[in-house]
Write an enzyme that holds these catalytic residues in place. Structure first.
Site, short mmCIF file in Angstrom:
data_model
loop_
_atom_site.label_atom_id
_atom_site.label_comp_id
_atom_site.label_asym_id
_atom_site.label_seq_id
_atom_site.Cartn_x
_atom_site.Cartn_y
_atom_site.Cartn_z
N ILE A 15 0.84 -1.21 0.00
CA ILE A 15 0.00 0.00 0.00
C ILE A 15 0.88 1.25 0.00
CG2 ILE A 15 -1.91 1.21 1.12
CD1 ILE A 15 -2.66 -1.44 2.47
N THR B 45 -6.09 -1.09 10.57
CA THR B 45 -6.85 -2.17 9.93
C THR B 45 -8.19 -2.40 10.61
OG1 THR B 45 -6.82 -4.56 9.54
CG2 THR B 45 -5.52 -3.78 11.38
N ASP B 46 -9.12 -3.00 9.86
CA ASP B 46 -10.41 -3.38 10.46
C ASP B 46 -10.26 -4.59 11.40
OD1 ASP B 46 -9.98 -5.39 8.55
OD2 ASP B 46 -11.87 -5.07 7.48
N GLU B 47 -9.10 -5.29 11.32
CA GLU B 47 -8.95 -6.51 12.13
C GLU B 47 -8.92 -6.22 13.63
OE1 GLU B 47 -6.40 -9.56 10.82
OE2 GLU B 47 -6.76 -9.13 8.72
N TYR C 120 -1.21 -10.36 14.98
CA TYR C 120 -1.13 -9.19 14.09
C TYR C 120 -2.16 -8.14 14.53
CZ TYR C 120 -2.42 -6.25 10.12
OH TYR C 120 -2.75 -5.18 9.33
N LYS D 55 -1.56 -4.32 16.01
CA LYS D 55 -2.09 -3.10 15.37
C LYS D 55 -3.01 -2.36 16.36
CE LYS D 55 -1.69 -1.75 11.68
NZ LYS D 55 -0.67 -0.86 11.03
N ASN E 63 -7.20 -4.83 1.28
CA ASN E 63 -6.82 -4.20 0.01
C ASN E 63 -6.39 -5.24 -1.01
OD1 ASN E 63 -5.36 -0.93 0.60
ND2 ASN E 63 -6.93 -1.94 1.79
#
Ligand code: NAD
Ligand code: DAU
Length: 364
Positions: free
Chosen positions: A11, A138-140, A164, A168, A194
């Protein structure tokens, strides 16, 4: 001048290319060049004096501070991270080091630089009031959704499920705290999956395109009914430009494509586009290569983003549908077989080793 971290990754490199296509403000690109960093992504900038590449670690506070001061940086866009969920399951330590400790040290360097800036200044000069730190997340961090749940909003509680996602989430909290406690003008984006050019072929879409063409199995974890919300990478980079320009300090913005798809459907779509654009010699479909494999431990079942805040308050909207974006992506990988071969053979690592030692700089 802006500082981009992780600008040799998927990205980040798309962002740097996009930034310089849309304006003339120069970029310092700080990247450690881990396995995921690839300067070949930036070949188009080889003779472009607006791009200055520095090989280095976001956790190197002195290096970051000297760059911020020397280049009179007025904004930081922070992409650098360990980004692959499967790797965080096998070896979580790097994720803590870069995503948590690295982000913390980066914030410390930013705090020192920001504190030295004048409170306000002329339009083109860096100042405390106009400085921005855009944190790309991130949405995670929100965890997993049941089929009937509404999509994640900016107020959905954090429930990260993988190392991960936890790393984040920790970085998001640190960024938030540097705003709340020290007043640094930060803006955080939480984006969905993405896809597009320059994505490392360990992630689902480029992995399956590569494996399909190489005649290998297309591995589907579990039953393949896990849902992701897909966003074409140039829509994400446009959202980040918008947030940098108009986002409110202290706010977070969810970014997504309104494109919820189960993994199996994504891979079947890839197969049918490949059947059309690069048919197998035996006349059979690439879908024959789909292979169900053991599920990812702790695999989140569904992510979905409610992007109404960034759409209403900042006027950003995705331009690509999944159908148009996935077709562009397949075409890009077919047209860039050399890039894929270089990445999958590890050729790009030899090139980096030859041209770059730690903390080296180049222009263009
Ligand atoms: P990527 O793995 O492709 O790239 C990461 C880049 O960061 C690489 O160039 C790598 O060399 C660099 N890097 C790693 N550790 C570093 C360190 N310590 N110092 C300096 N550079 C370092 O990742 P990506 O997919 O481009 O993701 C970029 C950011 O966007 C990440 O923060 C990720 O969490 C976030 N994000 C990604 C997605 C996605 O679908 N890929 C979605 C939402 C958010
Ligand atoms: O949601 C945003 C996140 O999207 C980003 O924060 C991460 O950095 C990015 O890597 C991505 O995470 P995912 O785990 O969703 O992406 P990945 O491409 O690894 O997997 C997508 C889905 O496909 C996921 O449900 C796991 C599944 N999968 C993945 C691989 C690599 C398979 O079924 N088979 C595979 O071989």
């Amino acid at each position: 001048m802006i500082l981009v971290t992780g600008g040799a990754g998927f990205i980040g490199s798309n962002f740097v290319l996009d930034w310089l296509r849309h304006g003339n403000e120069p970029v310092v690109n700080l990247d450690k060049l881990t396995y995921a960093g690839n300067l070949r992504n930036l070949d188009a900038l080889a003779d472009d004096r607006r791009h200055q590449f520095v090989r280095g670690d976001i956790g190197d506070r002195d290096l970051v501070l000297s760059l911020l001061r020397r280049e009179r940086i007025r904004a930081v866009v922070h992409f650098a991270a360990e980004s692959h969920v499967d790797r965080s399951i096998h070896a979580p330590e790097d994720f803590i080091q870069t995503n948590v400790v690295g982000t913390f040290r980066l914030l410390e360097a930013v705090r020192a630089h920001w504190s030295d800036l004048p409170p306000d200044a002329a339009q083109d000069e860096p100042s405390r009031a106009r400085f921005r730190f855009v944190h790309v997340s991130t949405d995670e961090v929100y965890g997993t959704l049941a089929p009937e749940d509404p999509p994640f909003t900016e107020t959905t509680p954090y429930q990260p499920n993988s190392p991960y996602a936890a790393s984040k989430a920790a970085s998001d909290h640190l960024v938030r705290s540097f705003h709340h406690t020290f007043g640094i003008p930060v803006v955080t984006t939480n984006c969905s999956n993405n896809y597009g050019p320059f994505q490392f072929p360990e992630k689902l879409i480029p992995l399956c395109i590569h494996n399909a063409l190489a005649g290998r199995p297309l591995p589907i974890y579990g039953d393949g009914q896990q849902v992701r919300d897909w966003l074409y990478v140039e829509d994400h980079t446009a959202a980040i430009r918008t947030v940098l320009d108009r986002g409110m300090p202290g706010e977070t913005y969810n970014v997504g494509g309104w494109n919820e798809k189960p993994n199996l459907e994504v891979v079947r779509t890839l197969c049918s586009i490949l059947d059309e654009l690069a048919p197998r010699r035996d006349g059979r479909s690439y879908a024959d290569q789909i292979t169900f494999v053991t599920d990812r431990p702790g695999h989140d079942r569904r992510y979905a983003i409610d992007a109404r805040k960034v759409e209403r308050s900042l006027g950003w909207r995705p331009r690509e549908t999944f159908e148009s974006g996935i077709r562009r992506t397949v075409r890009w990988y077919l047209d860039h077989a050399e890039w894929v071969a270089d990445v999958t053979s590890g050729g790009y690592r030899e090139w980096i080793a030859k041209h770059y030692s730690a903390a080296t700089t180049s222009r263009g």
